[in-house]
Design an enzyme around this catalytic site. Structure first.
Site, PDB file in Angstrom:
ATOM      1  N   ASP A 302       0.860  -1.172   0.000  1.00 39.40           N
ATOM      2  CA  ASP A 302       0.000   0.000   0.000  1.00 39.40           C
ATOM      3  C   ASP A 302       0.909   1.239   0.000  1.00 39.40           C
ATOM      4  O   ASP A 302       2.123   1.161   0.248  1.00 39.40           O
ATOM      5  CB  ASP A 302      -0.970  -0.018   1.200  1.00 39.40           C
ATOM      6  CG  ASP A 302      -2.197   0.854   0.932  1.00 39.40           C
ATOM      7  OD1 ASP A 302      -2.160   1.676  -0.002  1.00 39.40           O
ATOM      8  OD2 ASP A 302      -3.198   0.726   1.669  1.00 39.40           O
TER       9      ASP A 302
HETATM   10  C1  BGC Z   1      -5.160   3.152   0.189  1.00 42.99           C
HETATM   11  C2  BGC Z   1      -5.385   2.057  -0.812  1.00 42.99           C
HETATM   12  C3  BGC Z   1      -5.291   2.585  -2.213  1.00 42.99           C
HETATM   13  C4  BGC Z   1      -3.960   3.278  -2.383  1.00 42.99           C
HETATM   14  C5  BGC Z   1      -3.725   3.809  -3.790  1.00 42.99           C
HETATM   15  C6  BGC Z   1      -3.952   3.989  -0.118  1.00 42.99           C
HETATM   16  O1  BGC Z   1      -3.890   5.117   0.677  1.00 42.99           O
HETATM   17  O2  BGC Z   1      -5.038   2.577   1.475  1.00 42.99           O
HETATM   18  O3  BGC Z   1      -6.637   1.456  -0.599  1.00 42.99           O
HETATM   19  O4  BGC Z   1      -5.440   1.530  -3.126  1.00 42.99           O
HETATM   20  O5  BGC Z   1      -3.901   4.363  -1.476  1.00 42.99           O
HETATM   21  O6  BGC Z   1      -4.579   4.844  -4.099  1.00 42.99           O
END
Ligand code: BGC
Length: 791
Positions: A302
């Protein structure tokens, strides 16, 4: 003692069935034949394909040509704001959040034509419940108890995403959560592992199809691996302490279902479980996901989750967050993540920066780096990127490509099927509304487009997206009489506050900060024959980094309801919100309550369909609605205790300031404009060997006077087990539509994946003894149990 251990790769059932002739009743309607397997079991049927030898060979050939530097580029995942021409020419692996098709083509041309090996970039995006045609938020879709709703959303979302050049979506989000304070509860399917599993599998199959190299398909990334849905205190990113049995029985199953359905990428989570952060967790990433389940796709971290492994101040002192304190510095964080099983690093650039040095020092191995690269290349080949790297820009920029009539209709149907009728009291009941009567629509969400889309709404707000239909617009389109609108109080949307300031406002000021407009609202209600109050949370109050410490309606919305209710007019409350709310005051004053969640682009039309009775509401709650925030976590699938809650006796598990142990609305609850009778289950045998099967039949009859939907629910309980088992766990559901007086029979097939449980040493065990089977229309409204014995 365990009769059988399932060991690795233990799958869910493979056979399913439903079907049957129902009894002809002595009322209108008659025999209904339902054919095929139950929708939940069909959705879960595994469909992961074996690796293609042809692709494996191509991967080997390409990998053999790659330099260490090229391999390290391949494991780099950059954001739209980070990618440069130099990155593309150096052979960067993936890019996310870049959605301009011209830019996508620009970088892809550089990667394919100007990087040494011409490996295409994988472009990814958070298409969670639609790209431009927005479907209900996932918690809403889960309320449909209909995997076809989740499938429709991902089919359209995949198609619209692929149109602009995206080939990976960071969805489905399958985090089971018992935490309504947590804002991200809106992104998943609620508190039940089985419901989450069914919806996850349906979404993966719909987005990927049988071959995600098809032009309208994308590869899915199931997230956030794992147990991200249970942060302490409900605060996002917070730590989680998790027993092995809970991890395996509650949090892992939806991921397993998504992998079995073919999901080829996985996102490791920000949070730590038992002190080990998700992207540095060898046990979950490698031992379980890759070795036990045989997952051959790749895991991306993530956002900055690799950097966050570091102690603070992070070294180097870059702008990335830090703080898990399991790595001393950036190189250590990179090594830890890669060696645990993280294959692709999002946003931070530690592997690409320190990889060579880490290899020299023996802190990462070439075998592991090769494995990560191999996984990424495999997915790129499966995605057909080497054959079709570019996007058709003209099509991608054509407004006619998005929000097509059939897709809008699918979004409208999905939204209507996701709404849950929580109350409809009085004689006559206020719902369905009468289209010939004048209606006053009142409240901060009554003529509100943006909030209808909910959080993570893709490109649902941009110029190429269809405009969301507001509640009052939808009602006016179907009314024969006047529909007035009175906002009554304010609503401030705080999306993207400057400099990420938080809180930009006191949450109580964001919605209905004062009562200065209440008199006008009361006059509007007095002048109308029926009243619809649109209440809720702004969409910024749920989703990422939006925990709340209260679960009531923010601001003075309850006071608004009470003022309007005093007019004596029947008041229908329509709720737009992203989490279970504590609604005792609403339930006390409203005559009817419709939980609409955030319904998406077709919000107003879908709500009007339900409010006027064109669609009979059939959704059910995928989460428990508590009475007070202080009682959470409160969930139906809890373990028993030696002193179960009773409000009439002191020495037990209760609150001294509550006279009930019950939530306001339980998991699985939802009303209809008709009534149903769900029979007790019938079992085809009373004893079974661990490797045998038990067939369960449940009859359901529409006992009312209009056509409607019921969700037949089957729950299991193991009354004596070596570790306490949940008092009930959902194991089967089927949404049926029945005309007045009609009946049908729903059939489920249980096997050893249902007979046992995972224990605290990570073993799946099936123990001899009884299993209770319940049927019903909610987790509390169930039949008496029928039992079978495992011998
Ligand atoms: C979130 C994810 C997301 C990623 C990319 C993160 O802050 O936890 O769910 O896919 O950002 O946008």
């Amino acid at each position: 003692m365990a009769l059988s251990g399932a060991g690795s790769g233990f799958g869910r059932r493979t056979t399913t069935a439903l079907a049957v002739l129902a009894l002809t009743l002595g009322v209108t309607g008659g025999v209904v034949v339902a054919a095929g397997g139950s929708d939940d079991e069909q959705a879960l049927a595994p469909s992961r394909k074996p690796a293609s030898q042809g692709i494996e060979h191509k991967v080997d050939v390409l990998l053999a040509k790659m330099t260490t530097e090229e391999k390290l580029q391949q494991v780099q995942l950059l954001s739209d704001g980070q990618i440069t021409d130099a990155d593309a020419k150096a052979g960067v692996g993936s890019v996310f959040s870049l959605v301009d098709p011209e830019k996508i083509n620009h970088f892809q041309h550089l990667a394919v034509e100007e990087s040494r090996l011409g490996i295409p970039i994988l472009f990814a995006y958070d298409t969670i419940h639609g790209y431009r045609t927005i479907f209900p938020v996932p918690l809403g879709a889960a309320s449909s108890f209909d995997p076809k709703v989740a499938a429709a959303d991902h089919e359209v979302g995949a198609k619209e995403s692929a149109l602009v050049g995206l080939k990976q979506i960071y969805s489905p989000m399958v985090d089971v959560s018992h935490e309504p304070r947590w804002g991200r509860i809106v992104e998943g399917a609620g508190e039940d592992p089985y419901l989450n599993s069914v919806m996850a599998a349906a979404r993966v199959k719909a987005a990927q199809g049988t071959d995600y190299s098809a032009p309208d398909k994308v590869v899915t990334s199931v997230k956030h691996y794992v147990a991200y849905g249970q942060p302490e205190g409900g605060r996002d990113y917070n730590t989680t302490d998790m027993s092995e049995q809970r991890l395996r029985n509650i949090y892992l199953p939806p991921f397993k279902a998504a992998i079995d359905a073919g999901s080829d990428t996985v996102m490791c989570s920000f949070n730590a479980i038992n002190g080990v952060p998700g992207c540095a967790n060898k046990y979950t990433e490698t031992d379980i996901l890759k070795d036990e389940w045989g997952f051959d796709g790749f895991v991306e971290s993530d956002y900055t989750a690799v950097a966050e492994l570091r102690a603070c101040p992070g070294v180097p002192n870059d702008n990335f967050p830090c703080g898990h304190q399991v790595a001393a510095d950036a190189p250590s964080a990179a090594a830890m993540a890669l060696m645990a099983g993280t294959d692709s690093e999002m946003v931070s650039k530690y592997l690409v920066t320190y990889g060579e040095e880490l290899l020299d020092q023996g802190r990462i191995t070439m075998a592991r780096l090769d494995d990560a690269v191999r996984r990424i290349l495999r997915v790129k080949f499966r995605a057909g990127l080497f054959d079709n790297p570019y996007v058709d820009v003209a099509k991608a920029l054509d407004p006619a490509s998005f929000g097509k009539p059939a897709d809008l209709q699918a979004a409208r149907d999905a939204a209507a099927r996701s709404m849950v009728l929580l109350k409809n009291a009085g004689d006559p009941a206020p719902l369905p509304l009468d289209p010939d009567k004048t209606t006053a629509v009142i409240g901060p969400f009554g003529d509100d487009g943006p909030d209808m889309l909910g959080g993570w709404s893709g490109r649902g707000d941009d110029d190429l997206a269809p405009d969301p239909v507001t509640l009052v617009e939808g009602l006016r389109a179907q009314s024969n009489a006047e529909v007035t609108f009175t906002q009554a109080c304010n609503r401030v949307n705080t999306f993207d506050p400057p400099n990420n300031a938080n809180p930009p406002l006191d949450p109580e000021d964001e919605v209905c900060a004062d009562d200065s407009g209440f008199d006008e609202a009361v006059t509007a209600a007095t002048d109308a024959e029926q009243v619809v109050l649109a209440l809720g949370e702004t969409r910024e109050m749920s989703s990422e980094a939006n925990a709340r410490s209260d679960l009531d309606l923010p601001g003075m919305q309850e006071e608004l309801l009470e003022a309007v209710a005093e007019t004596g007019k029947p008041v229908v409350v329509v709720l737009f919100n992203g989490r279970p709310l504590a609604l005792p005051r609403v339930a006390a004053s409203a005559d009817a309550i419709l939980e609409a969640w955030y319904p998406g682009t077709e919000a107003g039309n879908a709500a009007a369909d339900v409010l006027y009775g064109v669609v009979n509401p059939g959704g059910k709650l995928p989460v428990t609605f508590p009475r007070k925030v202080g009682t959470v976590p409160l969930y139906y699938n809890h373990e028993p205790t030696g002193r179960p809650c009773s409000p009439t006796f002191k020495w037990n598990s209760r609150y001294r300031d509550l006279d009930t142990c019950k939530p306001l609305y339980e998991f699985g609850f939802g009303l209809s404009y008709t009534t149903f009778d769900v029979s007790a289950p019938t079992l085809n045998k009373t004893s079974v060997k661990p490797d045998g099967k038990v067939r369960v039949r449940i009859d359901v009859t529409n006992t009312g006077s209009v056509t409607g939907d019921e969700v037949v629910q089957m729950y299991l309980h193991d009354p004596v087990a070596s570790i306490s088992q949940p008092v009930k766990r959902l194991r089967g559901f089927q949404r049926v539509t029945l005309g007045a007086g009609e009946s049908t029979t729903v059939t489920f097939t249980l096997d050893k994946s249902d007979f046992g449980f995972w224990d605290n040493s990570g073993e799946y065990v099936v123990e001899p003894g009884e299993i209770e089977v319940y049927s019903g229309s909610s987790s509390e409204q169930v039949s008496t149990a029928k039992t079978f014995t495992i011998t």
